[in-house]
Design a protein around this motif. Sequence first.
Motif, PDB file in Angstrom:
ATOM      1  N   HIS A 171      36.022  44.072  36.946  1.00  0.00           N
ATOM      2  CA  HIS A 171      36.587  44.537  38.263  1.00  0.00           C
ATOM      3  C   HIS A 171      35.861  44.741  39.295  1.00  0.00           C
ATOM      4  O   HIS A 171      36.130  45.030  40.466  1.00  0.00           O
ATOM      5  CB  HIS A 171      37.145  45.911  37.810  1.00  0.00           C
ATOM      6  N   HIS A 182      38.054  46.491  41.918  1.00  0.00           N
ATOM      7  CA  HIS A 182      39.210  46.520  41.944  1.00  0.00           C
ATOM      8  C   HIS A 182      39.921  47.550  41.035  1.00  0.00           C
ATOM      9  O   HIS A 182      39.398  47.689  39.626  1.00  0.00           O
ATOM     10  CB  HIS A 182      39.681  45.268  41.306  1.00  0.00           C
ATOM     11  N   ASP A 238      41.789  47.606  46.092  1.00  0.00           N
ATOM     12  CA  ASP A 238      40.462  47.358  45.891  1.00  0.00           C
ATOM     13  C   ASP A 238      39.931  48.723  46.700  1.00  0.00           C
ATOM     14  O   ASP A 238      39.987  48.901  47.882  1.00  0.00           O
ATOM     15  CB  ASP A 238      40.107  46.185  46.714  1.00  0.00           C
TER      16      ASP A 238
END
Length: 454
Positions: free
Chosen positions: A272, A281, A294
């Motif tokens: 992520h 993210h 984000d």
Amino acid sequence: MPDIRIALTDKTIAQLPAPKDGWYLARDTDLKGFFVVIGKRKRTFTVQGDLRQGGKRASSVRVSIGNAGEMSTRAARGIAKAYLARISQGRHPRDDKRPEAGSPAPNGACGGAIAGVTLREAWQRYLEAHLIRKGRSEVTISGYRDHVERVFAEWLDTSLHELAMDPARMAKKHDDVTRENGPYMANGCMRTLRAIYNHARKTNRSLPADNPADAVDWNEEERRNTGMGSADLGGWFMELASLENPVRREFHLFTLLCGSRPAALQQIKPNHIDFWRRTLHIPKPKGGRKKAFDIPLSRQMILCLIRAIRLGRQMHPVQALEWVFPADSESGHLAETKEDREILSKWGNDLRQTFRTIATAAGVSEIDAKLLMNHAIPGVNAGYITRHKLLENHLRSQQQTISSAVFTALGASITQDRALRDWLGRARPRPEGTVSAGRQFVVRMAAGMTQGSS
């Protein structure tokens, strides 16, 4: 199989064996004429009685009430009594197309099998058709499940119609939960019940229009003001530095620096993180996947994530392959982030409030702070802001302003206090070096190497 005679309950019906061929009847010992037809794949509540004309038997009437897998025995028995009463009056139960929707039948049963839906059945439909289908987070679903399956456990096999017709029962339950679990929990449970009932009524129009949760006197709720100001951060960092578990230490620090909900941060994974773009993210925040966003990363946040990954690999090498904040838990990641207040005075949403407070003191606008925290922006402004266009430069700059304000509040203690110096004081590389090192570290970790670089 031959017909049998038993006291019909949800439990005894569920335990009846299915026939190899054909079907058989399980007759109720308490209510004559009420029985269940047991087939190979289906069990149907049914009622049977004799229509009489002039005191003489004219014909026998058998009418199905509903699927035993979709309604409770209590609700079916109430409808059966209403049907048998009609038969005793010489009227076919299906004349007038059953009792009118919404009109009470004997014993509080509602005319029509569909109104016999229980809380358990309504909850299961709400879970599958609303929460899961709309991508609600696991934490959100867990909260709803706790309300229904723990707090309302004794009502699971009670029909929604029965609950709606007894508002005093609702009010008493709200009072009991308030006394035993607190005002916020009591209000939350009733909101859950209200939502499930409203959802069930969309497909069960015979349910009363009045929601049973409307009977309660809601507890007054006040926003918790537990955030810290700049002057409080020095003492809190000292507490955090002495925390025994270093992965938990980095988790609390990162919660403060990003202002996100702890539940969402518990489940972040190495993939992520994009060190090249300097973003994290969040795929399933509160509100589900459609609210994914984000987070722009400041230099301090990048260093925090790198430390968490390296420490996690040392403490939980298997779990760290999947999670940034690994733990010895069933899920493999931090599942419980509460701390003893005597050891760490602020955690969880306290840090979320602190982020918002520090952001204001640092001159970050209200709209920018809301965007960083993934809050909804009220009014027409929301429709004219394209968040991802602000992410790369403007929002990252604002994020850096907040992180810098946090560390500036530490003053000289970051180099003078040994615990803080050992933890934070020696990690101050240039932004460019930090990004490159972090990116190399994550690439090597994904490749299964054992050595990283900072």
